[in-house]
Each structure stands twice: as structure tokens, then as C-alpha cells.
Design a protein around this motif. Structure first.
Motif, short mmCIF file in Angstrom:
data_model
loop_
_atom_site.label_atom_id
_atom_site.label_comp_id
_atom_site.label_asym_id
_atom_site.label_seq_id
_atom_site.Cartn_x
_atom_site.Cartn_y
_atom_site.Cartn_z
N ARG A 107 -19.49 -7.69 49.37
CA ARG A 107 -19.80 -6.30 49.00
C ARG A 107 -18.56 -5.65 48.40
N ASN A 108 -18.77 -4.94 47.30
CA ASN A 108 -17.68 -4.31 46.57
C ASN A 108 -18.08 -2.86 46.33
N SER A 109 -17.25 -2.17 45.61
CA SER A 109 -17.54 -0.79 45.24
C SER A 109 -18.72 -0.77 44.26
N VAL A 110 -19.56 0.25 44.36
CA VAL A 110 -20.71 0.37 43.47
C VAL A 110 -20.25 0.88 42.11
N HIS A 111 -20.75 0.25 41.06
CA HIS A 111 -20.42 0.63 39.69
C HIS A 111 -20.97 2.03 39.39
N TYR A 116 -25.38 6.17 38.54
CA TYR A 116 -26.04 7.03 37.56
C TYR A 116 -27.53 6.72 37.47
N LEU A 117 -27.87 5.43 37.52
CA LEU A 117 -29.27 4.99 37.46
C LEU A 117 -29.96 5.05 38.82
N GLN A 118 -29.23 5.50 39.84
CA GLN A 118 -29.72 5.65 41.21
C GLN A 118 -30.21 4.33 41.81
N ILE A 119 -29.45 3.27 41.53
CA ILE A 119 -29.75 1.95 42.09
C ILE A 119 -29.25 1.95 43.54
N ASP A 120 -30.15 1.70 44.47
CA ASP A 120 -29.74 1.67 45.88
C ASP A 120 -30.20 0.40 46.58
N ALA A 121 -30.64 -0.59 45.80
CA ALA A 121 -31.06 -1.87 46.36
C ALA A 121 -30.88 -2.95 45.30
N PRO A 123 -32.07 -7.04 44.34
CA PRO A 123 -32.04 -6.77 42.91
C PRO A 123 -32.89 -5.56 42.56
N THR A 124 -32.59 -4.96 41.44
CA THR A 124 -33.42 -3.92 40.83
C THR A 124 -33.53 -4.27 39.35
N ILE A 125 -34.74 -4.22 38.84
CA ILE A 125 -34.95 -4.46 37.41
C ILE A 125 -35.21 -3.10 36.78
N VAL A 126 -34.36 -2.73 35.83
CA VAL A 126 -34.45 -1.42 35.20
C VAL A 126 -35.02 -1.61 33.79
N PHE A 127 -36.00 -0.80 33.46
CA PHE A 127 -36.62 -0.84 32.14
C PHE A 127 -36.21 0.39 31.34
N PHE A 128 -35.87 0.16 30.07
CA PHE A 128 -35.50 1.21 29.13
C PHE A 128 -36.41 1.10 27.91
N ASP A 129 -36.64 2.23 27.24
CA ASP A 129 -37.46 2.20 26.03
C ASP A 129 -36.63 1.77 24.82
N GLU A 130 -37.22 1.87 23.63
CA GLU A 130 -36.56 1.41 22.40
C GLU A 130 -35.36 2.26 22.00
N LYS A 131 -35.18 3.41 22.65
CA LYS A 131 -34.03 4.27 22.38
C LYS A 131 -33.04 4.24 23.54
N ALA A 132 -33.23 3.28 24.44
CA ALA A 132 -32.39 3.09 25.62
C ALA A 132 -32.53 4.22 26.64
N ASP A 133 -33.62 4.97 26.56
CA ASP A 133 -33.91 5.97 27.58
C ASP A 133 -34.55 5.27 28.77
N ILE A 138 -37.35 -0.92 39.07
CA ILE A 138 -38.27 -1.62 39.97
C ILE A 138 -37.41 -2.38 40.98
N LYS A 139 -37.49 -1.97 42.24
CA LYS A 139 -36.64 -2.54 43.29
C LYS A 139 -37.22 -3.82 43.86
N GLY A 140 -36.33 -4.73 44.22
CA GLY A 140 -36.70 -5.91 44.98
C GLY A 140 -37.04 -7.12 44.15
N TYR A 141 -37.15 -8.23 44.85
CA TYR A 141 -37.51 -9.51 44.25
C TYR A 141 -38.92 -9.41 43.68
N GLN A 142 -39.12 -9.95 42.48
CA GLN A 142 -40.42 -9.97 41.83
C GLN A 142 -40.78 -11.42 41.48
N THR A 143 -41.97 -11.85 41.85
CA THR A 143 -42.46 -13.15 41.41
C THR A 143 -42.85 -13.01 39.94
#
Length: 179
Positions: A107-111, A116-121, A123-133, A138-143
Motif C-alpha cells: 500500500r502506497n499513497s493514493v494518486h 479526483y475521480l473518487q476511486i476508493d476501491a 480494481p475500478t474500471i473508469v469509463f470516459f466519453d469521446e471528449k475524456a469526460d 465501476i468498482k470491483g472485479y468484473q467477469t
């Protein structure tokens, strides 16, 4: 002659399995790529110590159908939520000023970007639109089939039509996985 044919066949099989990988880029690279060819971004936020992150990478992100779909429809970003990479996003520079290289695999310091993206777990998969908004994290392991729902929902902008939990539940229930 049989040995030569066998070696050629092994070479083809090896080449086809090698091609079954997602091409990961940094968030900075994905944003630059969007300027030329707009696509959504899927960002895998992981840490070096996270067991479910490793399983997600090994099982889901190496699934041939996931690889094919992500490669066609998204820029794929790997981001260490406790790493020391400098990221420029939304006209801000994000780093990890408290990063400790001696804790690389613990465990290290949080980036700052993860905060900023409010990641608190992880893995988390973050989705952005075509303008990077930001679309959604989506938190947690996904099959593969679980991830497919989000890949296709965000990819087709179906999420924009969903305004309640009941509407999401109906979308989820009606969704037919093809992976």
C-alpha cells in the motif's frame, strides 16, 4: 517435413495468441489519440498489491472477446492508483507527491487523479466519453460477461437514457451477453 509443418503450425498458433492482447496506453496518450480518432476510454485503475486486480487482468482482460471488443471500441488505459505517474487531465496536472518507492508492491499513497475521480476501491474500471469526460467508475472485479454489459451500455450511450435504478435493473435484466 512433418517437423517443419508442425513448427509452422506452432508459429501461427503462437502469433494468434500473442495478438489476443489489449493495447494499453497512458491516459495522456488516450486523450491525444481521441483528438485524431474519437473513441471512448476504458481505464483500469489498479494497484500492484491488489489480488482482484491481477485476476481481472489475467482472466477478463485476456478474454479474446473482451480484447476484440475493447480494441475496436475503446482506448484502453492502465493506471496505477498508487503509482507516481504524472497525468494531465482537464487542464490540471495530477501526481502522487507522497509516493514512496520503497512501498512499490505494498500500500502506497493514493494518486491525486484517483482522489479526483473518487476511486476508493481496487480494481475500478473508469469509463470516459469521446471528449475524456467522466461517464462512470465501476468498482470491483468484473467477469467478461459482467464487463460486457458496461462496455456495450457506455459504448452505445444507452446510459444516457437510464435515469433511475429501476430503469437500470430493467436494462440489466434484458441484456443478453454475447461473450
Amino acid at each position: 517435413m512433418k517437423k517443419i509443418i508442425l513448427l509452422i503450425l506452432i508459429g501461427f498458433i503462437g502469433a494468434s495468441t500473442m495478438a489476443q492482447e489489449i493495447k494499453w496506453v497512458s491516459l495522456n496518450e488516450a486523450i491525444e489519440l481521441q483528438k485524431k480518432t474519437p473513441k471512448k476510454i476504458m481505464m483500469d485503475v489498479y494497484t500492484n498489491w491488489c489480488g482482484p486486480c491481477k485476476i481481472l487482468d489475467k482472466k477478463t482482460f485476456h478474454d479474446p472477446e473482451v480484447v476484440e471488443y475493447v480494441s475496436k471500441n475503446y482506448y484502453a488505459v492502465k493506471f496505477n492508483g498508487e503509482g507516481n505517474e504524472v497525468v494531465n487531465y482537464m487542464d490540471k496536472s495530477f501526481s502522487n507527491p507522497n509516493y514512496n518507492p520503497q512501498l512499490t508492491n505494498r500500500r502506497n499513497s493514493v494518486h491525486e487523479l484517483a482522489r479526483y475521480l473518487q476511486i476508493d476501491a481496487y480494481p475500478t474500471i473508469v469509463f470516459f466519453d469521446e471528449k475524456a469526460d467522466l461517464i462512470a467508475p465501476i468498482k470491483g472485479y468484473q467477469t467478461p460477461p459482467q464487463l460486457e454489459l458496461y462496455l456495450k451500455m457506455f459504448g452505445a450511450d444507452d446510459h444516457k437514457k437510464i435515469t433511475t435504478q429501476e430503469e437500470f435493473n430493467a436494462y440489466y435484466k434484458a441484456f443478453k451477453s454475447e461473450f
